[in-house]
Design a protein around this motif. Structure first.
Motif, PDB file in Angstrom:
ATOM      1  N   LEU A   1       0.904  -1.255   0.167  1.00 26.48           N
ATOM      2  CA  LEU A   1       0.059  -0.026   0.026  1.00 26.48           C
ATOM      3  C   LEU A   1       0.855   1.190   0.031  1.00 26.48           C
ATOM      4  CD1 LEU A   1      -2.690  -1.068   2.373  1.00 26.48           C
ATOM      5  CD2 LEU A   1      -2.888  -1.072  -0.097  1.00 26.48           C
ATOM      6  N   THR A   2       2.001   1.176   0.886  1.00 26.24           N
ATOM      7  CA  THR A   2       2.595   2.349   0.804  1.00 26.24           C
ATOM      8  C   THR A   2       3.469   2.586  -0.592  1.00 26.24           C
ATOM      9  OG1 THR A   2       3.359   1.683   3.116  1.00 26.24           O
ATOM     10  CG2 THR A   2       4.918   3.235   1.903  1.00 26.24           C
ATOM     11  N   GLU A   3       3.864   1.352  -1.255  1.00 21.56           N
ATOM     12  CA  GLU A   3       4.560   1.615  -2.338  1.00 21.56           C
ATOM     13  C   GLU A   3       3.299   2.059  -3.595  1.00 21.56           C
ATOM     14  OE1 GLU A   3       6.719  -1.958  -3.228  1.00 21.56           O
ATOM     15  OE2 GLU A   3       8.116  -1.470  -1.546  1.00 21.56           O
ATOM     16  N   PHE A   4       2.092   1.508  -3.457  1.00 16.20           N
ATOM     17  CA  PHE A   4       1.150   2.101  -4.561  1.00 16.20           C
ATOM     18  C   PHE A   4       0.777   3.621  -4.503  1.00 16.20           C
ATOM     19  CE2 PHE A   4      -0.855  -2.370  -4.588  1.00 16.20           C
ATOM     20  CZ  PHE A   4      -0.481  -2.688  -5.863  1.00 16.20           C
ATOM     21  N   LYS A   5       1.189   4.028  -3.183  1.00 18.38           N
ATOM     22  CA  LYS A   5       0.655   5.592  -2.834  1.00 18.38           C
ATOM     23  C   LYS A   5       1.872   6.325  -3.227  1.00 18.38           C
ATOM     24  CE  LYS A   5      -0.498   8.636   0.877  1.00 18.38           C
ATOM     25  NZ  LYS A   5      -1.153   8.819   2.210  1.00 18.38           N
ATOM     26  N   ALA A   6       2.900   5.795  -3.081  1.00 18.60           N
ATOM     27  CA  ALA A   6       4.438   6.678  -3.700  1.00 18.60           C
ATOM     28  C   ALA A   6       4.488   6.478  -5.172  1.00 18.60           C
ATOM     29  CB  ALA A   6       5.639   6.022  -2.899  1.00 18.60           C
ATOM     30  N   GLY A   7       3.769   5.611  -5.719  1.00 19.45           N
ATOM     31  CA  GLY A   7       3.789   5.441  -7.155  1.00 19.45           C
ATOM     32  C   GLY A   7       5.157   4.412  -7.593  1.00 19.45           C
ATOM     33  N   THR A   8       5.668   3.857  -6.562  1.00 16.50           N
ATOM     34  CA  THR A   8       6.907   3.094  -6.812  1.00 16.50           C
ATOM     35  C   THR A   8       6.487   1.678  -7.249  1.00 16.50           C
ATOM     36  OG1 THR A   8       7.253   2.589  -4.550  1.00 16.50           O
ATOM     37  CG2 THR A   8       8.593   4.105  -5.437  1.00 16.50           C
ATOM     38  N   ARG A   9       5.351   1.085  -6.805  1.00 19.71           N
ATOM     39  CA  ARG A   9       4.528  -0.160  -7.350  1.00 19.71           C
ATOM     40  C   ARG A   9       3.258   0.610  -8.358  1.00 19.71           C
ATOM     41  NH1 ARG A   9       1.738  -5.701  -5.182  1.00 19.71           N
ATOM     42  NH2 ARG A   9       0.789  -6.026  -7.166  1.00 19.71           N
ATOM     43  N   LYS A  10       3.360   0.667  -9.311  1.00 26.90           N
ATOM     44  CA  LYS A  10       2.510   1.334 -10.617  1.00 26.90           C
ATOM     45  C   LYS A  10       1.449   0.403 -10.775  1.00 26.90           C
ATOM     46  CE  LYS A  10       6.553   3.845 -12.557  1.00 26.90           C
ATOM     47  NZ  LYS A  10       7.416   3.079 -11.622  1.00 26.90           N
ATOM     48  N   ASP A  11       0.275   1.087 -10.182  1.00 32.94           N
ATOM     49  CA  ASP A  11      -1.120   0.500 -10.756  1.00 32.94           C
ATOM     50  C   ASP A  11      -2.214   1.704 -10.533  1.00 32.94           C
ATOM     51  OD1 ASP A  11      -2.954  -1.806 -11.362  1.00 32.94           O
ATOM     52  OD2 ASP A  11      -3.916  -0.863  -9.744  1.00 32.94           O
ATOM     53  N   ALA A  12      -2.673   1.998 -11.845  1.00 32.90           N
ATOM     54  CA  ALA A  12      -3.796   3.436 -11.824  1.00 32.90           C
ATOM     55  C   ALA A  12      -4.675   3.256 -10.692  1.00 32.90           C
ATOM     56  CB  ALA A  12      -4.219   3.449 -13.050  1.00 32.90           C
ATOM     57  N   THR A  13      -5.422   2.138 -10.651  1.00 34.53           N
ATOM     58  CA  THR A  13      -6.273   1.996  -9.803  1.00 34.53           C
ATOM     59  C   THR A  13      -6.161   1.853  -8.263  1.00 34.53           C
ATOM     60  OG1 THR A  13      -7.543   0.289 -11.355  1.00 34.53           O
ATOM     61  CG2 THR A  13      -8.491   0.187  -8.843  1.00 34.53           C
ATOM     62  N   MET A  14      -5.000   1.257  -7.842  1.00 34.31           N
ATOM     63  CA  MET A  14      -4.596   1.158  -6.499  1.00 34.31           C
ATOM     64  C   MET A  14      -3.890   2.356  -6.042  1.00 34.31           C
ATOM     65  SD  MET A  14      -5.419  -1.476  -4.993  1.00 34.31           S
ATOM     66  CE  MET A  14      -4.557  -0.723  -3.293  1.00 34.31           C
ATOM     67  N   LEU A  15      -3.321   3.378  -7.132  1.00 34.22           N
ATOM     68  CA  LEU A  15      -3.018   4.785  -6.631  1.00 34.22           C
ATOM     69  C   LEU A  15      -3.985   5.351  -6.395  1.00 34.22           C
ATOM     70  CD1 LEU A  15      -0.649   7.033  -6.967  1.00 34.22           C
ATOM     71  CD2 LEU A  15      -1.314   7.476  -9.378  1.00 34.22           C
ATOM     72  N   GLY A  16      -4.964   5.436  -6.715  1.00 32.51           N
ATOM     73  CA  GLY A  16      -6.285   6.080  -6.238  1.00 32.51           C
ATOM     74  C   GLY A  16      -6.876   5.581  -5.188  1.00 32.51           C
ATOM     75  N   MET A  17      -6.799   4.246  -4.875  1.00 32.76           N
ATOM     76  CA  MET A  17      -7.330   3.609  -3.773  1.00 32.76           C
ATOM     77  C   MET A  17      -6.519   3.847  -2.507  1.00 32.76           C
ATOM     78  SD  MET A  17     -10.207   2.300  -4.474  1.00 32.76           S
ATOM     79  CE  MET A  17     -10.608   2.049  -2.871  1.00 32.76           C
ATOM     80  N   THR A  18      -5.144   4.260  -2.484  1.00 32.75           N
ATOM     81  CA  THR A  18      -4.305   4.402  -1.465  1.00 32.75           C
ATOM     82  C   THR A  18      -4.076   5.948  -1.188  1.00 32.75           C
ATOM     83  OG1 THR A  18      -2.547   4.030  -3.200  1.00 32.75           O
ATOM     84  CG2 THR A  18      -3.006   2.218  -1.626  1.00 32.75           C
ATOM     85  N   ALA A  19      -4.610   6.717  -2.244  1.00 31.50           N
ATOM     86  CA  ALA A  19      -4.087   8.324  -2.049  1.00 31.50           C
ATOM     87  C   ALA A  19      -4.472   8.935  -0.811  1.00 31.50           C
ATOM     88  CB  ALA A  19      -5.115   9.145  -2.838  1.00 31.50           C
ATOM     89  N   ALA A  20      -5.672   8.627  -0.033  1.00 36.18           N
ATOM     90  CA  ALA A  20      -5.960   9.128   1.123  1.00 36.18           C
ATOM     91  C   ALA A  20      -5.710   8.264   2.406  1.00 36.18           C
ATOM     92  CB  ALA A  20      -7.544   9.435   1.111  1.00 36.18           C
TER      93      ALA A  20
END
Ligand code: HEC
Ligand code: HEC
Length: 197
Positions: free
Chosen positions: A64-83
């Motif tokens: 989750l930390t990596e999705f939020k930081a964008g180091t693991r790239k996935d558009a959906t999970m980037l949005g889901m972790t933003a907040a």
């Protein structure tokens, strides 16, 4: 001056080490937004969405930390972790870790080569046995953040192994492993893993 600096560094170090412990009860409510794809108990029914039930809290928090930081790239999970805050991630991780994973099944014929790779690797290409890190029953290792793999949807596992191989998902250990795998080895390993428990 120097003493103050050292004291500050020690404080930062100490808070960095003390990873927030997750509260599964709080996590259950926070995970409601995830149910559409991962299901309420984390046993996703759709092969492209990974099962999260029974996954290690430490590994979920890392992802989750990596999705939020964008180091693991996935558009959906980037949005889901933003907040999500660090505490939210720990709580959600604790909740999914506390759920029992559904058992998957594998086609024995398709999985035969995968079983050999999982347990013994491939000496010719220098591929390590998956079991060395992910364990004989696919339970991984929470302390080392080696994920649980057993029962995972093969379609998801295939995508991850190809992402590691192309480098679009980065992890030193898995990039090296996947680089040595053929498409046939990836397919067979994923089939075996789906039935592993
Ligand atoms: C719209 C669908 C969708 C929703 C909603 C969703 N996810 Fe995901 N999630 C995905 C997909 C797709 C992936 C796989 C991404 C990839 O291929 O790398 C994923 C991957 C993950 C992973 C990585 C699992 C692993 O084994 O590495 C975690 C952890 C995760 N999601 C947690 C969550 C949490 C927590 C929420 C709610 C806050 C959530 N997801 C909401 C679609 C979704
Ligand atoms: C040296 C230890 C090691 C070995 C050997 C290893 N892995 Fe991994 N694997 C890891 C680590 C560490 C991660 C987590 C990467 C991250 O944090 O993103 C991982 C992640 C994965 C994932 C992603 C899981 C998910 O939920 O997204 C898959 C799939 C996987 N490994 C399959 C394999 C297969 C198949 C093999 C054998 C061919 C293998 N691994 C061998 C350490 C290892």
């Amino acid at each position: 001056m120097k003493k103050q600096l050292i004291a500050a560094l020690i404080l930062i170090g100490a808070t960095g080490i003390a990873q927030a412990a997750g509260d599964a009860t709080a996590g259950k409510g926070k995970a409601a937004a995830c149910a559409a794809c991962h299901m309420a108990d984390g046993n996703s029914m759709i092969p492209n969405f990974p099962k999260l039930a029974g996954q290690h809290e430490s590994y979920i928090v890392k992802q989750l930390t990596e999705f939020k930081a964008g180091t693991r790239k996935d558009a959906t999970m980037l949005g889901m972790t933003a907040a999500l805050s660090e505490q939210d991630m720990a709580d959600i991780g604790a909740f999914f870790a506390s759920q029992s994973a559904s058992i998957g099944s594998a086609n024995a014929e398709k999985a035969a080569m995968g079983k050999t790779i999982y347990q013994a690797g491939n000496k010719q290409s220098g591929l390590s046995a998956c079991m060395a890190c992910h364990g004989p029953a696919g339970k991984g290792n929470a302390g080392a953040k080696f994920p649980t793999l057993g029962g995972q949807h093969s379609a998801y596992t295939i995508k991850q192994l190809k992402d590691f191989r192309s480098g679009s998902r980065s992890n030193v250990m898995m990039n090296d492993i996947a680089a040595k795998m053929s498409d046939a080895e990836i397919d067979a390993s994923a089939e075996f893993i789906q039935g592993l428990h």
